[in-house]
Design a protein around this motif. Sequence first.
Motif, PDB file in Angstrom:
ATOM      1  N   GLN A 135       0.823  -1.222   0.006  1.00  0.00           N
ATOM      2  CA  GLN A 135      -0.011   0.028  -0.033  1.00  0.00           C
ATOM      3  C   GLN A 135       0.817   1.029  -0.074  1.00  0.00           C
ATOM      4  O   GLN A 135       1.571   1.498   1.061  1.00  0.00           O
ATOM      5  CB  GLN A 135      -0.798   0.060   1.223  1.00  0.00           C
ATOM      6  CG  GLN A 135      -1.920  -1.181   1.272  1.00  0.00           C
ATOM      7  CD  GLN A 135      -3.018  -0.738   0.237  1.00  0.00           C
ATOM      8  OE1 GLN A 135      -3.636   0.176   0.191  1.00  0.00           O
ATOM      9  NE2 GLN A 135      -3.595  -1.821  -0.417  1.00  0.00           N
ATOM     10  N   TYR A 136       0.937   1.768  -1.178  1.00  0.00           N
ATOM     11  CA  TYR A 136       1.701   3.090  -1.375  1.00  0.00           C
ATOM     12  C   TYR A 136       1.143   4.294  -0.695  1.00  0.00           C
ATOM     13  O   TYR A 136      -0.024   4.627  -1.220  1.00  0.00           O
ATOM     14  CB  TYR A 136       2.340   3.233  -2.733  1.00  0.00           C
ATOM     15  CG  TYR A 136       3.012   4.684  -2.649  1.00  0.00           C
ATOM     16  CD1 TYR A 136       4.355   4.989  -2.146  1.00  0.00           C
ATOM     17  CD2 TYR A 136       2.544   5.754  -3.632  1.00  0.00           C
ATOM     18  CE1 TYR A 136       4.979   5.992  -2.318  1.00  0.00           C
ATOM     19  CE2 TYR A 136       3.163   6.846  -3.353  1.00  0.00           C
ATOM     20  CZ  TYR A 136       4.464   7.054  -3.054  1.00  0.00           C
ATOM     21  OH  TYR A 136       5.019   8.523  -2.963  1.00  0.00           O
ATOM     22  N   LYS A 137       1.596   5.175  -0.045  1.00  0.00           N
ATOM     23  CA  LYS A 137       1.032   6.454   0.698  1.00  0.00           C
ATOM     24  C   LYS A 137       2.108   7.574   0.151  1.00  0.00           C
ATOM     25  O   LYS A 137       3.181   7.655   0.415  1.00  0.00           O
ATOM     26  CB  LYS A 137       0.674   6.481   2.092  1.00  0.00           C
ATOM     27  CG  LYS A 137       0.125   7.704   2.624  1.00  0.00           C
ATOM     28  CD  LYS A 137      -0.199   7.367   4.126  1.00  0.00           C
ATOM     29  CE  LYS A 137      -1.117   6.537   4.327  1.00  0.00           C
ATOM     30  NZ  LYS A 137      -1.656   6.403   5.567  1.00  0.00           N
ATOM     31  N   CYS A 138       1.470   8.361  -0.449  1.00  0.00           N
ATOM     32  CA  CYS A 138       2.549   9.701  -0.955  1.00  0.00           C
ATOM     33  C   CYS A 138       2.972  10.497   0.320  1.00  0.00           C
ATOM     34  O   CYS A 138       2.445  10.451   1.314  1.00  0.00           O
ATOM     35  CB  CYS A 138       1.665  10.448  -2.051  1.00  0.00           C
ATOM     36  SG  CYS A 138       0.438  11.436  -1.207  1.00  0.00           S
ATOM     37  N   PRO A 139       3.988  11.405  -0.009  1.00  0.00           N
ATOM     38  CA  PRO A 139       4.543  12.296   1.014  1.00  0.00           C
ATOM     39  C   PRO A 139       3.255  13.081   1.758  1.00  0.00           C
ATOM     40  O   PRO A 139       3.272  13.276   2.903  1.00  0.00           O
ATOM     41  CB  PRO A 139       5.497  12.978   0.208  1.00  0.00           C
ATOM     42  CG  PRO A 139       5.962  12.043  -1.018  1.00  0.00           C
ATOM     43  CD  PRO A 139       4.921  11.696  -1.250  1.00  0.00           C
ATOM     44  N   GLY A 140       2.298  13.464   0.791  1.00  0.00           N
ATOM     45  CA  GLY A 140       1.457  14.518   1.548  1.00  0.00           C
ATOM     46  C   GLY A 140       0.317  13.650   2.327  1.00  0.00           C
ATOM     47  O   GLY A 140      -0.054  14.199   3.497  1.00  0.00           O
ATOM     48  N   CYS A 141      -0.010  12.721   2.063  1.00  0.00           N
ATOM     49  CA  CYS A 141      -0.810  11.624   2.822  1.00  0.00           C
ATOM     50  C   CYS A 141      -0.175  11.169   3.918  1.00  0.00           C
ATOM     51  O   CYS A 141      -0.716  11.266   5.085  1.00  0.00           O
ATOM     52  CB  CYS A 141      -1.378  10.475   2.000  1.00  0.00           C
ATOM     53  SG  CYS A 141      -2.608  11.093   0.866  1.00  0.00           S
ATOM     54  N   SER A 142       1.238  11.048   3.938  1.00  0.00           N
ATOM     55  CA  SER A 142       1.829  10.428   5.034  1.00  0.00           C
ATOM     56  C   SER A 142       2.122  11.641   6.032  1.00  0.00           C
ATOM     57  O   SER A 142       1.905  11.221   7.346  1.00  0.00           O
ATOM     58  CB  SER A 142       3.429  10.112   4.546  1.00  0.00           C
ATOM     59  OG  SER A 142       3.267   8.913   3.710  1.00  0.00           O
ATOM     60  N   ARG A 143       2.297  12.949   5.416  1.00  0.00           N
ATOM     61  CA  ARG A 143       2.356  14.136   6.505  1.00  0.00           C
ATOM     62  C   ARG A 143       1.036  14.366   7.317  1.00  0.00           C
ATOM     63  O   ARG A 143       0.848  14.632   8.538  1.00  0.00           O
ATOM     64  CB  ARG A 143       2.774  15.139   5.878  1.00  0.00           C
ATOM     65  CG  ARG A 143       4.188  15.286   5.567  1.00  0.00           C
ATOM     66  CD  ARG A 143       4.587  16.672   4.947  1.00  0.00           C
ATOM     67  NE  ARG A 143       4.329  17.003   3.755  1.00  0.00           N
ATOM     68  CZ  ARG A 143       4.505  16.750   2.384  1.00  0.00           C
ATOM     69  NH1 ARG A 143       5.584  16.240   2.314  1.00  0.00           N
ATOM     70  NH2 ARG A 143       3.728  17.304   1.567  1.00  0.00           N
ATOM     71  N   LYS A 144      -0.072  14.109   6.532  1.00  0.00           N
ATOM     72  CA  LYS A 144      -1.466  14.183   7.036  1.00  0.00           C
ATOM     73  C   LYS A 144      -1.657  13.290   8.346  1.00  0.00           C
ATOM     74  O   LYS A 144      -2.063  13.810   9.400  1.00  0.00           O
ATOM     75  CB  LYS A 144      -2.516  14.023   6.166  1.00  0.00           C
ATOM     76  CG  LYS A 144      -2.413  15.312   5.177  1.00  0.00           C
ATOM     77  CD  LYS A 144      -3.543  14.927   4.127  1.00  0.00           C
ATOM     78  CE  LYS A 144      -3.822  15.956   3.121  1.00  0.00           C
ATOM     79  NZ  LYS A 144      -4.644  15.839   2.178  1.00  0.00           N
ATOM     80  N   ARG A 145      -1.186  11.932   7.959  1.00  0.00           N
ATOM     81  CA  ARG A 145      -1.271  10.905   8.957  1.00  0.00           C
ATOM     82  C   ARG A 145      -0.498  11.341  10.152  1.00  0.00           C
ATOM     83  O   ARG A 145      -0.954  11.057  11.654  1.00  0.00           O
ATOM     84  CB  ARG A 145      -0.855   9.607   8.640  1.00  0.00           C
ATOM     85  CG  ARG A 145      -1.238   8.386   9.517  1.00  0.00           C
ATOM     86  CD  ARG A 145      -0.767   7.167   8.927  1.00  0.00           C
ATOM     87  NE  ARG A 145      -0.767   6.063   9.801  1.00  0.00           N
ATOM     88  CZ  ARG A 145      -0.770   4.846   9.555  1.00  0.00           C
ATOM     89  NH1 ARG A 145      -0.319   4.243   8.403  1.00  0.00           N
ATOM     90  NH2 ARG A 145      -0.950   3.918  10.621  1.00  0.00           N
ATOM     91  N   THR A 146       0.887  11.739  10.075  1.00  0.00           N
ATOM     92  CA  THR A 146       1.646  12.222  11.304  1.00  0.00           C
ATOM     93  C   THR A 146       0.934  13.337  11.941  1.00  0.00           C
ATOM     94  O   THR A 146       1.336  13.231  13.301  1.00  0.00           O
ATOM     95  CB  THR A 146       3.018  12.858  10.637  1.00  0.00           C
ATOM     96  OG1 THR A 146       3.463  11.677   9.867  1.00  0.00           O
ATOM     97  CG2 THR A 146       3.925  12.781  11.812  1.00  0.00           C
TER      98      THR A 146
END
Length: 254
Positions: free
Chosen positions: A241-252
Amino acid sequence: MEGLPVNSPKEVKEIFRDFMKRRAGLIKALTTDFRKVYQQCDPEKEHLCLYGLPNETWAVSVPAEQVPVEVPEPTLGINFVRDTMPEKDWLSLVALHSDSWLIAVAFYFGAVLRINKTDRKQLFQMINDLPTINEALLSYANQPNDHSGTHNSSSEIKSSRKTRQSENHTSKPMKMTMPPKEDERGVEEYKDEHEHDLTLCGACREVYIAGEFWICCDTCEEWFHGACVRITPAKAKHIEQYKCPGCSRKRTRN
């Protein structure tokens, strides 16, 4: 010119399909098939034109002999200036003239159909939503990697990830300024089938060019150049499951 349709499109959505297919042929001619086009445009030959055909192919040929012609003709004599300017400038010149020709053909068919003001606006909007041939050419030329057959595996990864993604998520509709009418669903379906022509990288916003390695975010469903998000084809094979940098930052942040 052999290969041009005998019968004109009968409705607006057919005009747009014709535009898309001719456009696809011209993009192929000026990117992956450029060397073939360059060789065929011999300055020693008579006046030549570059045609985008309604079967998504291209042809370099002399113009039609009949007068008046069935549809507007492309710029005549592109081969004569081939050796008088740098190669990339000549290519860009042909792309610009090809963009103008495509619009001329589409609105010629519209005039034949006598489409009304609303249909003309919608046809132009659908055309304007697409990157121009020249924009696609510039994007292709600016890629850091070469455009040889070594990238086939990359495009296969893009296609396979798209297939897996579409099985797990509902596809997003194409964004348009005005909503499609009931009888224009065929146009939207055609655009979905040719989504690679419309895809922009979520990072650099450049258009997708066939053969490049792209990866799709499984969260926001946006596509990205592998180079823009630092993902290689080899690394992508091991990502479930790939998560782009933008979505990864939102989760953080959450």
